[in-house]
Scaffold this motif. Structure first.
Motif: not given
Length: 351
Positions: A274, A249-250, A242, A264
């Motif tokens: 994340g 990010k996730e 981001n 993840p």
């Protein structure tokens, strides 16, 4: 279709995340008309149920033009980026934080502190390494080919294990051209995610028509298994960043030929991606912008490591993995200036 495309198709056929076949056929032919090419790239990622904005992702022709159009790339700059020794010396000359060069070799010619050593057998190679151990007072250093990509041929040499396989190592080194570098100590928070490789951030920068430098996007790569490199093409995983706050990010991804799975968490350490805030992210953005001022190719992929003292440049790439950035960004045609980038190359016809 080439072998890699066939492998991608095989993974697609087995993937339970794919859309229904009627939708897939419709989208495939829709992109064929829209992009004016057979969109084989669709089967890498866009076939998934959760991807609805397929027209926002780059086609193969679009990516090729960005990577190769002379309007965005000058051969003089490419020569600096593609030759790792030249790039290392360029960074040192301009005080750009980068990995520290120890020595290098052109086949049997080895160079250390301005002195040439002719290495004719593995015993002489061992003597050369002994000089490095004594000079650096460290028991490991990193070796990588001067002109290779994707982490190919890179390895860590350790003093305690150097005698193992020394004859074959000799044949490998004198059969090519290599740089020998100090091993970076990455930030301890990043090492918690995966410690066996230096995990890097890939930034892409663009210089617009008004000479303003834009940091387009970033994703972070992590090695896995016992790999000492983080490249996706060598089996690593990658996750988007981001840009507004420097957090991961996730979901991390892998290339189709390694399984095309989503993660993840890191597959080895189970560290959740994340929300992880990258240390010195703002400083890393500033570093690649500054480095672009020194090396003004208009479109560059920068590899940056984060140490306890801040960001360090590892490499610059004229031919970055634009498709990877496209995926982690969520479709580059959503980017506020990417249409300007494509407009700049729309009239260029490759030879």
């Amino acid at each position: 279709m080439n072998k890699k495309q066939w492998n991608g198709l095989a993974f697609f056929l087995k993937d339970k995340r794919k859309k229904n076949y009627l939708r897939i056929v419709y989208e495939f032919f829709y992109l064929w008309v829209l992009k004016k090419e057979i969109p084989w790239y669709y089967f890498k990622f866009l076939y998934r149920k959760n991807i609805s904005n397929i027209e926002d992702y780059l086609g193969t022709k679009e990516a090729y033009k960005v990577k190769h159009c002379p309007k965005y790339h000058r051969k003089e700059y490419i020569m600096v980026m593609d030759h790792k020794l030249s790039f290392s010396l360029f960074c040192k000359e301009n005080n750009i934080p980068s990995t520290e060069l120890i020595s290098y070799n052109f086949r049997t010619n080895f160079y250390l502190k301005g002195k040439l050593y002719k290495i004719n057998d593995h015993n002489e190679l061992e003597e050369f390494f002994n000089q490095i151990w004594m000079m650096t007072e460290k028991d490991r250093f990193f070796v990588k080919p001067i002109s290779a990509y994707g982490g190919a041929g890179a390895r860590i040499l350790e003093k305690s294990r150097i005698k193992v396989g020394l004859p074959s190592l000799y044949e490998e080194l004198v059969g090519g051209d290599f740089i020998h570098e100090h091993i970076l100590l990455q930030h301890k928070e990043i090492a918690q995610i995966y410690s066996k490789s230096v995990n890097t951030i890939r930034f892409e920068t663009f210089i617009d028509a008004n000479s303003n430098v834009h940091v387009l996007s970033a994703f972070m790569r992590f090695g896995r298994g016992d790999s000492v490199v983080d490249n996706a093409s060598s089996g690593g995983v990658y996750v988007g960043v981001n840009m507004d706050n420097g957090t991961l990010k996730e979901i991390a991804y892998e290339q189709a030929n390694f399984g095309n799975e989503d993660y993840p968490m890191h597959p080895d350490t189970q560290f959740v991606f994340g929300g992880f805030k990258i240390p010195f992210f703002k400083e890393a953005c500033e570093l690649v912008k500054l480095s672009t001022e020194y090396l003004p190719d208009r479109y560059i992929g920068w590899d940056v490591a984060i140490t306890e003292n801040g960001p360090v440049i590892l490499e610059a790439n004229q031919d970055p993995g634009i498709f990877t950035s496209d995926v982690t960004y969520g479709g580059y045609l959503n980017h506020p200036i990417y249409n300007e980038i494509l407009d700049g190359v729309k009239d260029w016809v490759p030879n």
